[in-house]
Write an enzyme that holds these catalytic residues in place. Sequence first.
Site, PDB file in Angstrom:
ATOM      1  N   MET A   1       7.609-102.094 -18.350  1.00  0.00           N
ATOM      2  CA  MET A   1       8.127-101.407 -17.266  1.00  0.00           C
ATOM      3  C   MET A   1       8.992-102.495 -16.394  1.00  0.00           C
ATOM      4  O   MET A   1       8.393-103.164 -15.223  1.00  0.00           O
ATOM      5  CB  MET A   1       7.151-100.793 -16.282  1.00  0.00           C
ATOM      6  CG  MET A   1       6.134 -99.765 -16.996  1.00  0.00           C
ATOM      7  SD  MET A   1       6.104 -98.024 -15.872  1.00  0.00           S
ATOM      8  CE  MET A   1       4.770 -98.868 -14.980  1.00  0.00           C
ATOM      9  N   ASP A   2      10.184-102.889 -16.833  1.00  0.00           N
ATOM     10  CA  ASP A   2      11.052-103.966 -16.111  1.00  0.00           C
ATOM     11  C   ASP A   2      11.228-104.275 -14.791  1.00  0.00           C
ATOM     12  O   ASP A   2      11.423-105.030 -14.392  1.00  0.00           O
ATOM     13  CB  ASP A   2      12.231-103.974 -17.297  1.00  0.00           C
ATOM     14  CG  ASP A   2      12.069-104.444 -18.653  1.00  0.00           C
ATOM     15  OD1 ASP A   2      11.007-105.170 -18.766  1.00  0.00           O
ATOM     16  OD2 ASP A   2      12.869-104.277 -19.384  1.00  0.00           O
TER      17      ASP A   2
ATOM     18  N   VAL B   1      16.224-109.445 -18.633  1.00  0.00           N
ATOM     19  CA  VAL B   1      14.823-109.249 -18.608  1.00  0.00           C
ATOM     20  C   VAL B   1      14.432-110.030 -19.817  1.00  0.00           C
ATOM     21  O   VAL B   1      14.164-109.172 -20.697  1.00  0.00           O
ATOM     22  CB  VAL B   1      14.464-107.943 -18.150  1.00  0.00           C
ATOM     23  CG1 VAL B   1      13.008-107.950 -17.956  1.00  0.00           C
ATOM     24  CG2 VAL B   1      15.135-107.017 -17.109  1.00  0.00           C
ATOM     25  N   GLY B   2      14.162-111.146 -19.748  1.00  0.00           N
ATOM     26  CA  GLY B   2      13.619-111.888 -21.038  1.00  0.00           C
ATOM     27  C   GLY B   2      14.801-111.839 -22.018  1.00  0.00           C
ATOM     28  O   GLY B   2      15.998-112.278 -21.956  1.00  0.00           O
TER      29      GLY B   2
ATOM     30  N   TYR C   1      16.452-109.137 -23.532  1.00  0.00           N
ATOM     31  CA  TYR C   1      17.291-108.125 -23.319  1.00  0.00           C
ATOM     32  C   TYR C   1      18.119-108.333 -22.142  1.00  0.00           C
ATOM     33  O   TYR C   1      17.789-108.707 -20.980  1.00  0.00           O
ATOM     34  CB  TYR C   1      16.458-106.808 -23.109  1.00  0.00           C
ATOM     35  CG  TYR C   1      16.617-105.844 -24.430  1.00  0.00           C
ATOM     36  CD1 TYR C   1      15.850-105.953 -25.433  1.00  0.00           C
ATOM     37  CD2 TYR C   1      17.871-104.979 -24.648  1.00  0.00           C
ATOM     38  CE1 TYR C   1      15.851-105.049 -26.590  1.00  0.00           C
ATOM     39  CE2 TYR C   1      18.125-104.420 -25.535  1.00  0.00           C
ATOM     40  CZ  TYR C   1      17.075-104.476 -26.656  1.00  0.00           C
ATOM     41  OH  TYR C   1      17.239-103.494 -27.826  1.00  0.00           O
TER      42      TYR C   1
ATOM     43  N   HIS D   1      11.668 -99.416 -30.981  1.00  0.00           N
ATOM     44  CA  HIS D   1      11.418 -99.294 -29.719  1.00  0.00           C
ATOM     45  C   HIS D   1      12.510 -98.575 -29.098  1.00  0.00           C
ATOM     46  O   HIS D   1      13.286 -97.783 -29.483  1.00  0.00           O
ATOM     47  CB  HIS D   1      11.614-100.579 -28.872  1.00  0.00           C
ATOM     48  CG  HIS D   1      12.811-101.172 -29.038  1.00  0.00           C
ATOM     49  ND1 HIS D   1      13.237-101.812 -30.180  1.00  0.00           N
ATOM     50  CD2 HIS D   1      13.742-101.155 -28.214  1.00  0.00           C
ATOM     51  CE1 HIS D   1      14.266-102.278 -29.764  1.00  0.00           C
ATOM     52  NE2 HIS D   1      14.800-101.900 -28.737  1.00  0.00           N
TER      53      HIS D   1
ATOM     54  N   HIS E   1      14.170 -97.538 -24.916  1.00  0.00           N
ATOM     55  CA  HIS E   1      14.534 -97.711 -23.679  1.00  0.00           C
ATOM     56  C   HIS E   1      14.729 -96.718 -22.845  1.00  0.00           C
ATOM     57  O   HIS E   1      15.451 -95.782 -23.149  1.00  0.00           O
ATOM     58  CB  HIS E   1      15.574 -98.713 -23.581  1.00  0.00           C
ATOM     59  CG  HIS E   1      15.833 -99.927 -24.412  1.00  0.00           C
ATOM     60  ND1 HIS E   1      15.437-100.875 -24.273  1.00  0.00           N
ATOM     61  CD2 HIS E   1      16.199 -99.936 -25.758  1.00  0.00           C
ATOM     62  CE1 HIS E   1      15.767-101.975 -25.001  1.00  0.00           C
ATOM     63  NE2 HIS E   1      16.149-101.318 -26.067  1.00  0.00           N
TER      64      HIS E   1
ATOM     65  N   MET F   1      20.857 -87.258  -3.763  1.00  0.00           N
ATOM     66  CA  MET F   1      22.051 -86.681  -3.435  1.00  0.00           C
ATOM     67  C   MET F   1      22.065 -86.104  -2.189  1.00  0.00           C
ATOM     68  O   MET F   1      20.896 -85.344  -1.754  1.00  0.00           O
ATOM     69  CB  MET F   1      22.342 -85.392  -4.598  1.00  0.00           C
ATOM     70  CG  MET F   1      22.360 -86.220  -5.966  1.00  0.00           C
ATOM     71  SD  MET F   1      23.437 -87.227  -6.404  1.00  0.00           S
ATOM     72  CE  MET F   1      24.971 -86.510  -6.215  1.00  0.00           C
TER      73      MET F   1
ATOM     74  N   HIS G   1      15.628 -96.867 -30.410  1.00  0.00           N
ATOM     75  CA  HIS G   1      16.278 -98.454 -30.908  1.00  0.00           C
ATOM     76  C   HIS G   1      15.958 -98.505 -32.336  1.00  0.00           C
ATOM     77  O   HIS G   1      14.698 -99.172 -32.448  1.00  0.00           O
ATOM     78  CB  HIS G   1      16.430 -99.424 -30.230  1.00  0.00           C
ATOM     79  CG  HIS G   1      16.991-100.370 -30.625  1.00  0.00           C
ATOM     80  ND1 HIS G   1      17.536-101.458 -29.614  1.00  0.00           N
ATOM     81  CD2 HIS G   1      17.925-100.751 -31.606  1.00  0.00           C
ATOM     82  CE1 HIS G   1      18.301-102.407 -30.221  1.00  0.00           C
ATOM     83  NE2 HIS G   1      18.535-101.845 -31.745  1.00  0.00           N
TER      84      HIS G   1
HETATM   85 CU   LIG Z   1      16.574-102.129 -28.182  1.00  0.00          CU
END
Ligand SMILES: [Cu+2]
Length: 722
Positions: free
Chosen positions: A363-364, A449-450, A452, A509, A511, A519, A671
Amino acid sequence: MEGFPSPKHLLLLLFTAALLLVSLSLRSFPTIRSLSSHRYSFRGGSTGTDGSGETLHVHKNPYHPLDPLTYNEIKAIRSILASHPDFASPNTFPSIHSLSLLEPEKAVVLAWRPGDTLPPRRALVVAYSANHTHVLPVDIASRSVLRHVVRARPAGYPSLTPEEMERATKAAAAHPDVINAVFYRGLNPSSGVVCGPLASGWYGPEEENRRVIKVQCYAKSPNFYMSPVEGLTVTVDVDTGGVIRVSDQGLGIPVPRNRDTDYRYESQRRIPTTEAVAVNPMSMEQAGKPSMRVGAGGHAVQWAGWEVHIRPDARAGMVVSRARFRDPEGGGAWRDVMYKGMVSELFVPYMDPGEGWYFKTYMDAGEYGMGTNAFPLLRLNDCPRNAIYMDAVFAAADGTPFVRPDVVCVFERYEGDVAWRHTENPVSGYDIREARPKVTLVARMVASVGNYDYTVDWEFQMDGLIRVKVSLSGMLMVKATRYGNLSQVPEGEDLYGTLVADNIVGVVHDHFVTFYLDMDVDGPSNSFVKVHMETQETAPGESPRKSYMKVVREVARTEEDAKVKLKLYDPSEFHVVNPSRLSKLGNPSGYKLVPGATAASLLDLDDPPQKRAAFTNNQIWVTPYNRSEEWAGGLLAYQSHGDDNLAVWSKRDRKIENKDIVLWYTMGFHHVPCQEDYPIMPTVFSTFDLKPVNFFRINPIIRAAPYTEEDLPVCNGVHATL
Ligand SMILES: [Cu+2]
Ligand SMILES: *[C@@H]1O[C@H](CO)[C@@H](O)[C@H](O)[C@H]1NC(C)=O
Ligand SMILES: *[C@@H]1O[C@H](CO)[C@@H](O)[C@H](O)[C@H]1NC(C)=O
Ligand SMILES: *[C@@H]1O[C@H](CO)[C@@H](O)[C@H](O)[C@H]1NC(C)=O
């Protein structure tokens, strides 16, 4: 790590290894050079601040209630905390895991006008000490800690600090079993290996009552991600720094050392090629002055009909607030569209259940921080020449401020697209040929994040549409394999991915990027309307037609009504409307959420990562506005159990009709890696739109002027000619 001997000379290596192993925070900071400092001011970089970034920020004051905390404010908060009775005695100052603006109440922000005095400036601090998480709202002017909530474990933890990740990584790298394992694979433990900290997810009782991180290692190279030391996983207790377990299941799997992994230009330019990979450099040009104006304080941006407040944020990366549009017909009145929009969480589960992979379910935002992992944007390549940049001022683990320059850029863009057009067929007797170019305003940040890289764009169009785009690039997370060719893989063996290069599998994987979208269409009181499209059969004899598509509107009364799983053969539009703001024709003013290409999680709902990330169980949710419900995975997401997240809040099934509501949308990507993703991935992206529906009387840019040759003189270069 049983079963193979530890050669005597390794004992000598042991000591040096502890000192020399470079701990490269794979999924946090690339802490290669300055291990002692995590500030990374990038002095003398392309920022133009030339090392004076901090000096500039020392003199900066907040102007707008939503301006991020300034350098001096963070210093003040640190001193307030340091004199707090709980932290005042020596060695009791906690580590600061998050320190960011605590926004004033919405009503206060809505009532504020430029030039008014600012509402009290406050911070929300999440700190950790002695196995306890502290949540502390702090008021700067009164120098007071407004509340002090202490949460004992285990209830999920704040994201780890870079220092904690580094300590854990070093502890892992110095462990004799690790040194043995890498030595056994032919690597030099003291100079040939980089290791990185990986969030452990949460998988039940074994990890209860302690903060745990996993460390894995790679053979050193500029693209070390492509050289994993497969099967070697070290579990470390973050608080004690002690290694809990070393697991090595990768003996016999070679460390891939392919020579074609270096993607840097300095390396690629040396490779002879027969292909023409170059086109001449291109750019955009704008006649006259920029149309974008940045208000005092540097965060409120006006462009075309829009005004929007943009700020960097350690967790969300970038927060877009107070998006308002000046109605060309409304006598210049500003009309509210969105109070706040941001990435709330980013869930990335890998699909290999093996020992070295099962826990990779990141959970980035909540575990690492999108802003914490945003680095200076690269001029002319990340953002065009006409971009303006915003620096971030964040707090380090010791509570002191530091400046991260250029983490957000904002620019006007001509994409070569058309805003509207029509050519009349001469048969009609009319010679009408009208087209208008499309120009937009983009606010962009990139979180690395690393391995990615996530580029998040908020794009504002002149016609009132907001397009949100997430682009993915960077490196695959790969798995080493003994196979160099698919024909070698035994029948029935699952690679859990695609063989993308010799001995390298790109593991399948997902994302999931979950957006928080508060709103406020023409004010806070809104309703969520599902506009179903259904097949309607005609009555016998009614028409030569047997069927037509009929639109049926359904106002969501409670949270349950607003949970949406997208379906191609049961389609709906998703409108956020203001039921008390009707057009002359009687249609409520609204904005609709238009999903783009997306994907839904296929994990079992009871799979631990899916429980923690249950906010991805639906693509759309609507909740009543609640200032404490902003982070879809919970405030404390690290090792969370899934008992404080959007799915849990929503179980209360609160009323959402004609109320201040928040829309949540999850954009998903499956992906399945392919060879072209190696050694660095060409960018893929998806979008969603927030599009006005019955918000304007008519097309709001009908009066836009076409371009002429005189408007756009060619400044440099040559015309393209046939
Ligand atoms: Cu990916
Ligand atoms: C924190 O927890 C660890 C176990 O993970 C324990 O060894 C340590 O003594 C605790 N520290 C404090 C200050 O209570
Ligand atoms: C991979 O396997 C295929 C099919 O068995 C074979 O034709 C090919 O030559 C092999 N390539 C290598 C590099 O071994
Ligand atoms: C706001 O959210 C928090 C956290 O979920 C919850 O404890 C609180 O009861 C909510 N407040 C209201 C008014 O619903």
